[in-house]
Write a protein that holds these residues in place. Structure first.
Motif, PDB file in Angstrom:
ATOM      1  N   UNK A 123       4.339   7.961  12.699  1.00 12.72           N
ATOM      2  CA  UNK A 123       3.040   8.543  13.064  1.00 12.72           C
ATOM      3  C   UNK A 123       1.941   8.011  12.148  1.00 12.72           C
ATOM      4  N   UNK A 124       2.268   7.858  10.864  1.00 13.30           N
ATOM      5  CA  UNK A 124       1.277   7.362   9.905  1.00 13.30           C
ATOM      6  C   UNK A 124       0.951   5.894  10.175  1.00 13.30           C
ATOM      7  N   UNK A 125       1.966   5.112  10.533  1.00 13.72           N
ATOM      8  CA  UNK A 125       1.738   3.705  10.881  1.00 13.72           C
ATOM      9  C   UNK A 125       0.812   3.607  12.090  1.00 13.72           C
ATOM     10  N   UNK A 126       1.016   4.492  13.069  1.00 13.46           N
ATOM     11  CA  UNK A 126       0.140   4.502  14.254  1.00 13.46           C
ATOM     12  C   UNK A 126      -1.297   4.827  13.884  1.00 13.46           C
ATOM     13  N   UNK A 127      -1.485   5.710  12.894  1.00 10.92           N
ATOM     14  CA  UNK A 127      -2.842   6.033  12.455  1.00 10.92           C
ATOM     15  C   UNK A 127      -3.565   4.793  11.947  1.00 10.92           C
ATOM     16  N   UNK A 128      -2.830   3.945  11.247  1.00 16.34           N
ATOM     17  CA  UNK A 128      -3.435   2.731  10.707  1.00 16.34           C
ATOM     18  C   UNK A 128      -3.690   1.722  11.818  1.00 16.34           C
ATOM     19  N   UNK A 129      -2.662   1.487  12.665  1.00 17.14           N
ATOM     20  CA  UNK A 129      -2.756   0.407  13.649  1.00 17.14           C
ATOM     21  C   UNK A 129      -3.687   0.749  14.815  1.00 17.14           C
ATOM     22  N   UNK A 130      -3.704   2.012  15.240  1.00 16.90           N
ATOM     23  CA  UNK A 130      -4.444   2.362  16.458  1.00 16.90           C
ATOM     24  C   UNK A 130      -5.708   3.176  16.195  1.00 16.90           C
ATOM     25  N   UNK A 140       3.094   3.790  -6.632  1.00 17.04           N
ATOM     26  CA  UNK A 140       3.830   3.004  -5.659  1.00 17.04           C
ATOM     27  C   UNK A 140       2.884   2.066  -4.927  1.00 17.04           C
ATOM     28  N   UNK A 141       3.382   1.477  -3.871  1.00 15.92           N
ATOM     29  CA  UNK A 141       2.589   0.508  -3.116  1.00 15.92           C
ATOM     30  C   UNK A 141       2.669   0.845  -1.632  1.00 15.92           C
ATOM     31  N   UNK A 142       1.669   1.549  -1.137  1.00 17.72           N
ATOM     32  CA  UNK A 142       1.621   1.872   0.291  1.00 17.72           C
ATOM     33  C   UNK A 142       0.656   0.909   0.959  1.00 17.72           C
ATOM     34  N   UNK A 143       1.191  -0.014   1.736  1.00 20.94           N
ATOM     35  CA  UNK A 143       0.351  -0.953   2.483  1.00 20.94           C
ATOM     36  C   UNK A 143       0.873  -0.984   3.914  1.00 20.94           C
ATOM     37  N   UNK A 150       4.894  -2.462   5.952  1.00 23.45           N
ATOM     38  CA  UNK A 150       5.513  -1.473   6.835  1.00 23.45           C
ATOM     39  C   UNK A 150       7.025  -1.479   6.657  1.00 23.45           C
ATOM     40  N   UNK A 151       7.620  -2.688   6.560  1.00 18.87           N
ATOM     41  CA  UNK A 151       9.066  -2.780   6.361  1.00 18.87           C
ATOM     42  C   UNK A 151       9.474  -2.134   5.036  1.00 18.87           C
ATOM     43  N   UNK A 152       8.684  -2.354   4.001  1.00 19.55           N
ATOM     44  CA  UNK A 152       8.994  -1.761   2.693  1.00 19.55           C
ATOM     45  C   UNK A 152       8.874  -0.244   2.754  1.00 19.55           C
TER      46      UNK A 152
END
Length: 509
Positions: A123-130, A140-143, A150-152
């Motif tokens: 859901x968080x990835x969708x917030x970034x992409x869409x 840490x490293x959230x990118x 995303x894979x990490x």
């Protein structure tokens, strides 16, 4: 800030203008012993300073204390079925606002505080992409703008999820070992009937429980007990809310009442197959518990005319049958007495469209009086026979042998002395035998307890205000299975005993 992110070359392109950032800050702690939210408060304080260095303004903070990012609960899905999801009200509210565009940036302490469920990460990835939301973490490293990032993140969340599963497994094993020793565990509220230490009995509540046992065994419904307790102002454990029928059922069928220990709704047994005893003070005997379980949750369906099910308003409603078509009759007001204005009840056969013939209608009062006298005489005769107490159940050794065989087979399978195909085929038969024997034992103990708590003089109890209609139904059912009402010989004919046929109960009880 550009609200239309562009995906190219495995990267989401976000054009961020620091002065246009509107931040949502999220802090979480799974388990806070003190309840003062110290950790969450510290997280939010650190994040305020962190995002100030980036730019923009803080739109809202979302503190979520004592909330797990791993534990799942049952929820209804859009298709009407049920699934299991991590439910975090503040996190879900924040995600909704981010999708609406109320805020365009999110700051987390780290990815571990944000989520441990892969669904939440997606859901968080969708917030970034869409939706073009800018997501950062203090540590840490959230990118989530690149495929590599995303894979990490997926790897990190999966690793945290596995850690939570390992912790849950160890805690579950520890809780079960503690339960096998009879210790108390779990639950924010103390069980009804015990003090706050969960060990000593609460004398007042225990008295309420003991008083209702003979009434429940005599046929009073749990719903009736709940209504009466509400009317009498008996407080619940929390002191809030009303008593419900299901709560009464849970209290009076709980093995804890007789001192048995359960874990995840299972009665724990020791190596010899005997129930594990808790460290608390029991309120009732084991025989009383078995009898209550059989009375409230019978192992075999009760006959429909036993008065169980929905509430019936008239004395013979569970028993009456039409003498012309054998349909079940029903009671209702025929007319109102001219002088007193009291309702005059009649038993009727339903119309043809409702399964009857509409050919029989008789006044209820004389039939009720006649059948009542028959039952009272029958019960008095049985009482005078000095019925002996039922002997103990004679298949106890057989049940113990089956339980021991199950344990020995399980030990042999764990030690790899027998194959899985042989073990599972054998254990299925043994567990079926065990269930059948336990059900038979409960029925036998229920009969023993019923005899021990039978009303000594039914005639003396019958007209007392606290002798409920349900108890009368249960008393009649001990003697009579059905009452067949025949048509009147002619219009206006008075009631005569030969116009009904009682069908006597042939059971030993």
């Amino acid at each position: 800030m550009n609200r239309t992110p562009r995906r190219t070359g495995g990267r989401t392109l976000l054009e961020t203008a620091p002065d246009q950032l509107v931040w949502a800050l999220y802090g979480r702690e799974s388990f806070d012993v003190t309840g003062d939210a110290e950790q969450v408060t510290a997280q939010l304080s650190d994040m305020r300073e962190y995002v100030t260095g980036i730019g923009g303004r803080i739109g809202r903070e979302f503190p979520e204390n004592n909330v797990s990012a791993f534990r799942r609960v049952q929820v209804m899905l859009p298709d009407g079925t049920y699934g299991y999801r991590v439910v975090r009200p503040d996190w879900d509210a924040m995600m909704t606002e981010l999708r609406k565009g109320t805020y365009n940036s999110l700051c987390l302490p780290n990815i571990d505080r944000g989520m441990r469920d892969p669904r939440d990460l997606e859901d968080l990835i969708d917030l970034v992409e869409y939706y073009g939301v800018h997501v950062v973490g203090m540590t840490g490293n959230i990118d989530l703008t690149t495929d590599t990032g995303i894979s990490a993140a997926r790897h990190d969340v999966n690793q945290r999820n596995q850690e939570s599963r390992n912790i849950a497994r160890r805690m579950q094993g520890g809780n079960r070992r503690a339960a096998m020793k009879g210790r108390n565990h779990g639950g924010a509220n103390r069980p009804f009937g015990w003090r706050k230490d969960r060990t000593g009995a609460n004398k007042r509540e225990a008295k309420h429980i003991r008083r209702e046992i003979p009434r429940l065994l005599a046929g009073v419904r749990p719903a009736t007990i709940a209504i009466e307790w509400n009317e009498r102002g008996i407080p619940t454990v929390t002191g809030r809310g009303q008593w419900r029928a299901m709560t009464i059922v849970q209290i009076f069928t709980n093995p804890r009442l007789c001192g048995w220990k359960t874990y995840q709704d299972e009665i724990l047994t020791d190596a010899d197959g005997n129930p594990v005893e808790g460290v608390w003070e029991p309120i009732i005997t084991e025989d009383e518990h078995l009898a209550l379980v059989e009375a409230i949750r019978p192992s075999k369906p009760a006959r429909k005319n036993r008065g169980r099910g929905h509430v019936m308003k008239y004395l013979l409603s569970p028993f009456i049958r039409c003498g012309k078509c054998n349909a079940r009759m029903y009671g209702g007001v025929q007319y109102y007495h001219k002088k007193t204005g009291d309702p005059v009840v009649a038993y009727r056969c339903p119309a043809k469209g409702w399964g009857g013939c509409a050919g029989v209608t008789r006044l209820a009062a004389p039939i009720d009086a006649y059948v009542t006298e028959l039952v009272l005489q029958e019960q008095s005769r049985i009482r005078l026979q000095r019925r002996k107490e039922l002997p103990p159940w004679d298949r106890e050794d057989e049940l113990r042998d089956v339980t021991q065989q199950i344990q020995e087979s399980t030990d042999a399978y764990k030690a790899k002395r027998i194959s899985g195909s042989r073990y599972f085929a054998l254990i299925e038969d043994l567990e079926t035998d065990e269930r059948q024997l336990k059900a038979e034992k409960r029925r036998h103990e229920a009969k023993r307890q019923t005899r021990a708590t039978e009303i000594p003089d039914l005639r003396a109890e019958w007209n007392r205000p606290n002798f409920t209609l349900e108890q009368k139904h249960a008393a009649i059912a001990k003697s009579i299975t059905a009452v067949i009402i025949h048509p009147a010989p002619h219009q206006g004919a008075k009631f005569a005993p030969d116009q009904i046929t009682p069908i006597w109960n042939e059971d030993d009880e």
